[in-house]
Design an enzyme around this catalytic site. Sequence first.
Site, PDB file in Angstrom:
ATOM      1  N   HIS A  68      -8.741 -34.852 -34.601  1.00  0.00           N
ATOM      2  CA  HIS A  68      -7.942 -33.617 -34.548  1.00  0.00           C
ATOM      3  C   HIS A  68      -8.271 -32.722 -35.729  1.00  0.00           C
ATOM      4  CE1 HIS A  68      -5.495 -36.291 -37.059  1.00  0.00           C
ATOM      5  NE2 HIS A  68      -4.855 -35.251 -37.518  1.00  0.00           N
ATOM      6  N   HIS A  70      -6.685 -31.505 -38.391  1.00  0.00           N
ATOM      7  CA  HIS A  70      -6.181 -31.586 -39.763  1.00  0.00           C
ATOM      8  C   HIS A  70      -7.319 -31.885 -40.733  1.00  0.00           C
ATOM      9  CE1 HIS A  70      -1.707 -32.325 -38.663  1.00  0.00           C
ATOM     10  NE2 HIS A  70      -1.965 -31.054 -38.876  1.00  0.00           N
ATOM     11  N   ASP A  72      -7.578 -33.621 -43.352  1.00  0.00           N
ATOM     12  CA  ASP A  72      -7.854 -34.995 -43.793  1.00  0.00           C
ATOM     13  C   ASP A  72      -8.627 -35.766 -42.723  1.00  0.00           C
ATOM     14  OD1 ASP A  72      -5.477 -34.915 -42.266  1.00  0.00           O
ATOM     15  OD2 ASP A  72      -4.867 -36.875 -42.985  1.00  0.00           O
ATOM     16  N   HIS A  73      -8.893 -35.094 -41.600  1.00  0.00           N
ATOM     17  CA  HIS A  73      -9.700 -35.730 -40.554  1.00  0.00           C
ATOM     18  C   HIS A  73     -11.003 -34.978 -40.259  1.00  0.00           C
ATOM     19  CE1 HIS A  73      -6.687 -38.777 -39.274  1.00  0.00           C
ATOM     20  NE2 HIS A  73      -5.908 -37.932 -39.927  1.00  0.00           N
ATOM     21  N   HIS A 157       0.809 -35.330 -31.561  1.00  0.00           N
ATOM     22  CA  HIS A 157       0.572 -35.025 -32.984  1.00  0.00           C
ATOM     23  C   HIS A 157       0.367 -33.534 -33.250  1.00  0.00           C
ATOM     24  CE1 HIS A 157      -0.280 -35.812 -37.120  1.00  0.00           C
ATOM     25  NE2 HIS A 157      -1.475 -35.298 -37.031  1.00  0.00           N
ATOM     26  N   ASP A 178      -4.431 -39.694 -35.563  1.00  0.00           N
ATOM     27  CA  ASP A 178      -2.982 -39.566 -35.753  1.00  0.00           C
ATOM     28  C   ASP A 178      -2.377 -39.304 -34.383  1.00  0.00           C
ATOM     29  OD1 ASP A 178      -3.547 -39.798 -38.374  1.00  0.00           O
ATOM     30  OD2 ASP A 178      -3.022 -37.756 -38.931  1.00  0.00           O
ATOM     31  N   GLU A 203      -3.384 -45.662 -36.642  1.00  0.00           N
ATOM     32  CA  GLU A 203      -2.752 -45.161 -37.868  1.00  0.00           C
ATOM     33  C   GLU A 203      -1.472 -45.946 -38.131  1.00  0.00           C
ATOM     34  OE1 GLU A 203      -0.054 -42.217 -38.361  1.00  0.00           O
ATOM     35  OE2 GLU A 203      -0.068 -41.381 -36.341  1.00  0.00           O
ATOM     36  N   HIS A 431      -4.918 -45.604 -42.319  1.00  0.00           N
ATOM     37  CA  HIS A 431      -4.121 -44.404 -42.550  1.00  0.00           C
ATOM     38  C   HIS A 431      -2.685 -44.760 -42.921  1.00  0.00           C
ATOM     39  CE1 HIS A 431      -2.510 -40.338 -41.750  1.00  0.00           C
ATOM     40  NE2 HIS A 431      -3.742 -39.922 -41.771  1.00  0.00           N
TER      41      HIS A 431
END
Lengths: 680, 831
Positions: A68, A70, A72-73, A157, A178, A203, A431
């Site tokens: 996705h 975000h 952090d991904h 999410h 996530d 996660e 995660h």
Amino acid sequence: MPEIRVTPLGAGQDVGRSCILVSIGGKNVMLDCGMHMGFSDDRRFPDFSYITRNGRLTDFLDCVIISHFHLDHCGALPYFSEMVGYDGPIYMTQPTQAICPILLEDYRKIAVDKKGEANFFTSQMIKDCMKKVVAVHLHQTVQVDDELEIKAYYAGHVLGAAMFQIKVGSESVVYTGDYNMTPDRHLGAAWIDKCRPNLLITESTYATTIRDSKRCRERDFLKKVHETVERGGKVLIPVFALGRAQELCILLETFWERMDLKAPIYFSTGLTEKANHYYKLFIPWTNQKIRKTFVQRNMFEFKHIKAFDRAFADSPGPMVVFATPGMLHAGQSLQIFRKWAGSERNMVIMPGYCVQGTVGHKILSGQRKLEMEGRQVVITPTLPPPALSHACCDTAAGVMQVEYMSFSAHADARASCSCGQAEPENVLLVHGEAKKMSFLKQKIEQNSVGKPRRGRACEGGFSRACADRARHLAEALSTPPRGQLLYAANGETVTLSTSPSIPVGISLGLLKREMAQGMWAGHAGWGGAAAGQVAPQTAPAPAPAPASQGYSRMPRSPGSCRHPIMKDSNFRLVSSEQALKELGLAEHQLRFTCRVHLHDTRKEQETALRVYSHLKSVLKDHCVQHLPDGSVTVESILIQAAAHSEDPSTKVLLVSWTYQDEELGSYLTSLLKKGLPQAS
Amino acid sequence: MDPECSRLLPALCAVLVDPRQPVADDTCLEKLLDWFKTVTEAGPSLLLLQENPCLVELLFRVLKAHDPRPRVLSFSLRLAGLFAAQEDCFQYLQVTPSSSVSQQGELLPMLFGESGPLGGAAWTAPTVRSGWLQGLRSLAQHPGALRFLADCGAVDTIFSLQGDSSLFVASAAGQLLVHILALAMRGPAEGHPSPQGCDWPACAQKIVCHVEDSLRSTATPQVTQALNVLTTTFGHCHSPWTQGLWVRLSPLVACLLEKDPIPASHSLVDLLLSVARSPVGSSDCGLWETLAQTLSHLSPTQAGPLALGILKLQDCPQALKTQAFGVLLQPLACVLKAAAQAPGPPGFPEGATGDSITVDTFLSSKSACVGLLCQALAHLELLQLLPQRPSPWPQAPLLRAAVAILRFCHGSAAPTSDVGGHLCAVLAGCVRVQRAALDFLGTLSQGTGPQELVTQVFAVLLEYLTSPDSSPMVLKKAFQATLRWLLGSPKAPSCCDLDPHTQLFLGELLPVLRKRLCSPCWEARDSGLEFLTQVTRHWGGQAAFRHALLASEVPELTGQLLRDPESYVRASAVTATGQLSSWGLYATPTGPEHPEVQQESLFTELLHILSTDSEGFPRRAVMHVFTQWLKDGHADVAEDLEQFVARVLQAASQDLDWEVRAQGLELALVFLEQLLGQPGSRCPYAVALPEAAPPATLAQVLQALCRVQLFEFALRALFDCDRPVAQKSCDLLLFLKAKATPCGGPQEAGASPDVVSVEAALQRWQAGEQGQPLGELEPEAVMAVLRSMDLEGLRGMLAKSSDHMEKSPQSLLQDMLATVGVLGENEADCY
């Protein structure tokens, strides 16, 4: 033995910089390529040097999958593809492909222009990176190459978030990214086909948490906003452009409509249009309610929420403003915060996580004096935190109120180990935090023996609300994985041996015959599957590891013989006669022989007769025959008596038998070795 | 250390050792270590410890904790290592007991010895093992440290950690061994110690013996560990002792070549190249022999990286280079052989004729075939760019091979051999090979080739550009390769136009480009536009190109793409139309006699995009085009310069994207420079100020600036919430101020201008009120305000950025302390 290897380079036992390497069936896949917001140097990205050691990246890695948008991904993706040198395919869903560049641009802006970093990816690199992306649809099986296939599933999410199933031959891994198992106001719940992957990588952000009811959080949020607005105050909600901001917008819009409130709500400049654009574009990715009502009324066309202009911040009277960025570290949200921080009537609600060093982090941790751009802003809470507040300070005279209310959409403990319909053999938690993972593992192990008593979860050292949640946890973990529950620190490799499952066809006749003889039940565990899974002809059935010779021996029962045949890369289970016919082979006879010496002075024919009589009396259930040539037979066993060449008082019994009667043959020899009974 | 930090430290140390207090996330501990590293590097650590006894106390308490938290324990180990890097501090930590009566003992042995975390439950956490290794790495800086390592048995533990389950720990262990070896060999042992090692320090002997044992091992992981340690050693240590080390170990390394299969071949290649690059390589003739032997023993895939490495070496025997080049060429030689219809032109040099091993690899499996081809193409691509590439470079056969591979992939080859048939089946539609081959083909454009071959290159490129099966990524690479071949193609004899072959190709290419600009796939449209922009930039003045382009519908289509649904495509279309327009190529119906009609319409259209497009990328692209037009003195811009600047600035000033506003200021600066002359230096931080403009000119310029409302834009931007915009504005106003004010001279005489309204507006803007416009401005008033403003001070403050506060150690300590008690749900949350 085939194996699956998993090495987290990031997010192994922490949150941020998600990057997991999976090696399955000889293919190497990178799951997510995120950055860590807490660092501003090389440590913000995963250490890719551990991959480049294996030679050229593009040769080593078969594909990269992004779950996705975000950061952090996906935050390290342009760096990885344009600066480290990965030139292979990158898979993500269409909404992720559309939204990723916007967030990456935001990140670049902060890194390059605010922190003055020169060695950072450029806008052109972001675009070049996005052009390497192959967009995947939900439930579409994508062949990365002849052997590797991936399939995306809805993860909730955020818009476009997906879980991925990675499959090579009969081995498979499901990576959740996530995900959220509870539908919210604009997204649905995560969903996956019924499947039995060898490994589920899930996660575990809320691994030890059964989260409060979302309704309660929403009620608190609305209450706080409403109270502030009613007393003429202003509410600042720092958010990132896309994600939970839309969730909160729908929440406020509905509330304003219901309560007929007049105070204006503004959304940060430009982002309302942008967010609307994407949510309209990807309406099939939203939840059922929004999709159904879309034709009559688009939920993202807000009546009460207007675009914000910088001048509005100085307008008198109450208002609610959603402003970016979400951590109050720069830009409009910080500017508004500075402006409003001095009034007790105002409130800032932080709906998400803030990294150390940001103003958001400081105010969430209750700091009172903030120095910003040469000016000191004082926040002096004088009252203890209110009961309803999740964190931080509330205030009295002269200062703004600060609230933290988590609206992040993650799966909690109830979901972490099952992920809907997936029935994984093993589970790898990522995660999240090591301690919490360990706690969860312990609980699952306890759960498989007996459910923990109320309150026992506290023993793990989780003082906060764990006691109240232990009961939920036990309920949640009623279906633990069949194999192991694992977790690995960044850099640690988890290796799982897999039992290959190979499809085998079987004719209906043979199946019925075998079933009638009750043979399948005896082999239920054979090949890792149950008898009930065997299906006639076209349907695949499990088989043992293939024999390279073409066919191999299987456990045999009297009167039954079946062999797997491999032809044109397909396995079939056939009778041995059929197998020989198809392979054009004649049956080989294999006989074992043995000599037994008997002390008997009589002639050979008499000795043979004695043997016959003895066996006839002992082996009542077998057909014992005395043949005209003096030989004795029992089933396939042939016994002949001969004189000893050197010792006339000794007779030699020549015993031979086929391998099918190995057991009986052995028994007979041992019986004869004991000698014959004395004649009466 | 800053007094404020000293004041905060005890409280923080107390929090760290308190098991009831949650520890801030890992990033905080990492940043804390970064800060301690800076502090210890800047001054004596001993003094730091004496002035802050809480630090030693922290180490003791963490050690004594019943169940230490892995993160804190790891932090403590690393912290102790940082302090012990200085010998006096090392001694201090060795012998000094804690100030607390309850804490006794020698700290360092307790931390790093067998009685420390090594035997505890926390050792199972990789972060603790990693912290232990990093602590020792910091500590091992002096002879005392060596004795300590020997006494506490640390080296044996490091040996075992080489095989750790964590890649990070294993790698750190290997690197630490190299560091210790280098440290041990420093000083008395340095020089030319005997290869037998009898005069080597005990610690070094121990490590070398361990490496020897590992090299003799039958377990591949152990061999790999030893090879990795040696690779790092020869890569980082260039002292004479490394020569002795190689003399001692090279027979063992050579023994590895006799095994079948060769163990740890990848690491072996790394080691041999590392040795060859080091001073050891130049002095050991046996090394070249080993390299040659290795080349012939390894499989084609394993030998490729070694061959490339050999060819990159500066000094290396020609025979070895020839052998290595042969290895790289083998796969392509096989392809050529497989593709040959009949005996063709000469192929590769002797030694690269497509040997049976390579053929076997091709035939073994699809992945092996694809992997080998991609690797060979990538290696040859790299080699082509190097100055030391083999000479003569077999350009023609390489070109033929690249074309053949692309045809195999495309399915347009008609092979006659079995291998050819196999390649056809394996490579058909293989995107991975297509990408690699197109990249390689593009690189080959640096060289020349016979015309017949170049025609084949263009033909295969056209096949790819035309093919509906080309994936977006392949298409992009095909466009890039085409561009390189086009721009590298020879000019016509007159040197002023394109040669006939290129003209012919253009005739075929432009319809394909037109088709691609209509592709439903945005990546294809975008790649087409990028190609068009580049080719126009280089050939905009070439008559043949202009003629062909204007005869096609490409410019009109490009204009239509300004309204593309995909923002990236709109941005590329903006850039492309801007480029076309600069060469007078945008307007197809009109001739050069009436370009202004179309030009005006393009300007309006781009201005419309700037004002209304919902995405930042197209708006930024528009600003780049406008700035370029202004710089180039575009005829139509120059026609009414003030009008152009005024309209653009008005749109840019209201933009929501900070980059557009910043680009607006860039355009304003270009405008100013054109009016006032360029500054001496374009560096915004340069101290030298530009020369002042003559007063008469200045007055006119200021009037013009007021008319285009540049002042209002710049002054407003001075208080922009996005720092880069404010910085740019500050630079611009400083430039203007310097131009208007002769250095050290008095201000112009005359009546005091009315500055009240300007100052009032500035105050409002500074306070964040952006609503009110300034209205009509008097140049004198603006200049008076500028003179009164402390722009230098403002620039200094802006340069600090808010990170100045965020990154300070005080801020970090405060944040960590403030987090105590409020961690809970917050920490678990994420983005």
